[in-house]
Write an enzyme that holds these catalytic residues in place. Structure first.
Site, PDB file in Angstrom:
ATOM      1  N   ASN A 213       0.847  -1.203   0.000  1.00 10.23           N
ATOM      2  CA  ASN A 213       0.000   0.000   0.000  1.00 10.23           C
ATOM      3  C   ASN A 213       0.880   1.249   0.000  1.00 10.23           C
ATOM      4  OD1 ASN A 213       0.589   0.755   2.856  1.00 10.23           O
ATOM      5  ND2 ASN A 213      -0.393  -1.227   3.205  1.00 10.23           N
ATOM      6  N   PHE A 326      -4.151   3.336  14.694  1.00  7.35           N
ATOM      7  CA  PHE A 326      -4.310   4.395  13.698  1.00  7.35           C
ATOM      8  C   PHE A 326      -5.426   4.012  12.732  1.00  7.35           C
ATOM      9  CE2 PHE A 326      -1.150   7.870  13.445  1.00  7.35           C
ATOM     10  CZ  PHE A 326      -0.549   7.654  14.683  1.00  7.35           C
ATOM     11  N   LYS A 344     -11.393  -3.087  18.677  1.00  3.43           N
ATOM     12  CA  LYS A 344     -10.025  -3.596  18.840  1.00  3.43           C
ATOM     13  C   LYS A 344      -9.529  -3.460  20.274  1.00  3.43           C
ATOM     14  CE  LYS A 344      -8.914  -2.842  14.026  1.00  3.43           C
ATOM     15  NZ  LYS A 344      -7.874  -3.152  13.058  1.00  3.43           N
TER      16      LYS A 344
END
Ligand code: CTP
Length: 408
Positions: A213, A326, A344
């Site tokens: 990415n 993030f 999470k």
């Protein structure tokens, strides 16, 4: 706290220049080393000689008047300063600084300096209220410049209102506070072990091809630099990146999401803070070919499987560790950040809109939203190292609050 600090006082032209003379004198008496730079118009109000006598230093105003041939004065002064203070800052000077115009010694030097810039505006009340000035002040605020708000009162132009240069004593108080905060922040993470992940991961298809990415690692490396500056022991686990490893940082290089998972877990137990700024691949090819795939007629179909979610796995395991995730989003930034915080089991999600100017991949700045269980904090566009320091400040505040709650 200004004692021993190198302050570059930039004086632009308004009636408040006489106060800048008093400010120079008080700064020198407080133990600061002061060098003064003036615009042409400032010299119409008070002569450079006054500032020279008060600072006991040369006064600068002409970019092309090089007093020492071994140096380039404006670059030398830009590097010399611990702090740049523009007082008084006229509407014109604010406009130039906000719009990248460098046509005199002050605006040129400020553009070349990496020191913190403080602006103390002084002007007529209607000028201060003008949308152009307001817009320019907001732009400078977004650059990370700090402001000494003008005070209200009788203005030399005859009006009464906001626009008076703040008193020298108050300006020095604010600078004192600035330097004392800076000293405290230098030890903010002392004794803490901080693990940071950065960069992209690479998921191989065959020996020559991979999926990856656009992450460059800039944010993660800035976090490592900031954490190290704040006194932490830092382990940086990064996918492929061209960024320079900050001094004093322990570096572990990885390629795939699986390798990152293994390395993060190997240091997790000992960590106090874990920052998952890496852009970890969510999927990887199910089959990794041993030899290079040769092209054939027709389409190529590659099947992918999910990688392990490292952050989520840490959320399940965490004991004392403070977990920061993030999120790079293009829409609904706050909503998605809150959902990720919960899903999470992270303590903080730092979210940004990668479509926004000054944010996202490959930039040196970022505008982020910090989301914790206590609420959201919107930061202005800041250099990535400054963003990182704000993140750690908030993490430490939260850790302290959690400790207090546990004790009470
Ligand atoms: N992350 C991780 N392991 C993964 C994927 C992501 O640890 N396999 C971490 C990232 O380092 C980051 C956060 O999770 O801290 C990002 O959350 P994620 O939900 O993966 O974001 P996106 O990939 O943008 O996901 P979505 O498609 O749900 O928006």
């Amino acid at each position: 706290m200004v004692r021993g600090k190198k302050i570059l006082l930039c004086v632009s032209g308004g009636i408040a220049v006489y106060k800048a003379a008093a400010l120079t004198s008080k700064l020198v008496q407080s133990g600061a080393e002061v060098k003064v730079m003036m615009t042409e118009s400032a010299q119409k109000f008070v002569t450079p000689l006054t500032f020279q006598a008060l600072s006991r230093q040369d006064v600068y105003w002409d970019t092309f008047d090089e007093k020492d041939s071994s140096k380039i004065a404006h670059i030398d002064l830009a590097d010399w300063a611990d702090l740049v203070l523009v007082a008084p800052a006229t509407a014109n000077m604010i406009g130039k600084l906000a719009n990248g115009i460098a046509d005199d010694m002050i605006s040129t030097t400020i553009m070349a300096s990496t020191a913190t810039v403080w602006i103390a505006p002084a002007m007529n009340v209607h000028m201060y209220d003008h949308p152009a000035v307001k817009k320019n002040i907001n732009t400078l605020f977004d650059f990370g410049y700090r402001f000494v708000e003008p005070s209200e009162g009788y203005l030399a132009c005859g009006y009464v209102g906001k626009g008076r240069l703040e008193e020298p004593e108050r300006i020095i108080q604010l600078l004192d506070l600035h330097f004392s905060k800076k000293t405290n922040i230098e030890t903010l993470l002392k004794g803490k072990k901080v693990v940071i992940t950065a960069g992209p991961t690479r998921e191989m298809v065959d020996p020559v091809r991979f999926f990856s990415n656009r992450s460059t690692g800039k944010m993660g490396f800035a976090l490592a630099e900031a954490a190290s500056e704040l006194g932490a022991h830092v382990t940086l686990i990064s996918g492929p990146s061209h960024e320079t490893i900050p001094t004093g940082v322990e570096f572990i290089s990885v390629n795939s999401a699986e390798e990152m998972y293994q390395q993060v877990h190997s240091v997790f137990k000992e960590a106090d803070i874990v920052v998952k700024s890496a852009a970890v691949a969510d999927y990887r090819p199910i089959e990794v070919f041993e030899n290079k795939l040769k092209k054939k007629d027709g389409n190529l179909v590659i099947e992918f499987e999910r990688t392990k979610d490292i952050l989520m796995s840490l959320g399940e395991l965490k004991e004392h560790q403070y977990l920061i995730g993030f999120a790079a989003e293009t829409t609904n930034v706050e909503e998605y950040a809150k959902a990720k915080l919960e899903k999470k089991r992270a303590d903080m999600i730092v979210s940004n809109n990668v479509k926004e100017e000054g944010s996202g991949f490959g930039t040196d700045t970022n505008r982020v939203l910090i989301v914790t269980k206590d609420g959201s904090i919107n930061l202005p566009v800041l250099p990535k190292v400054e963003v990182s320091k704000e993140i750690f400040k908030e993490a430490i505040n939260q850790m302290k609050r959690a400790n207090q709650d546990e004790r009470s």
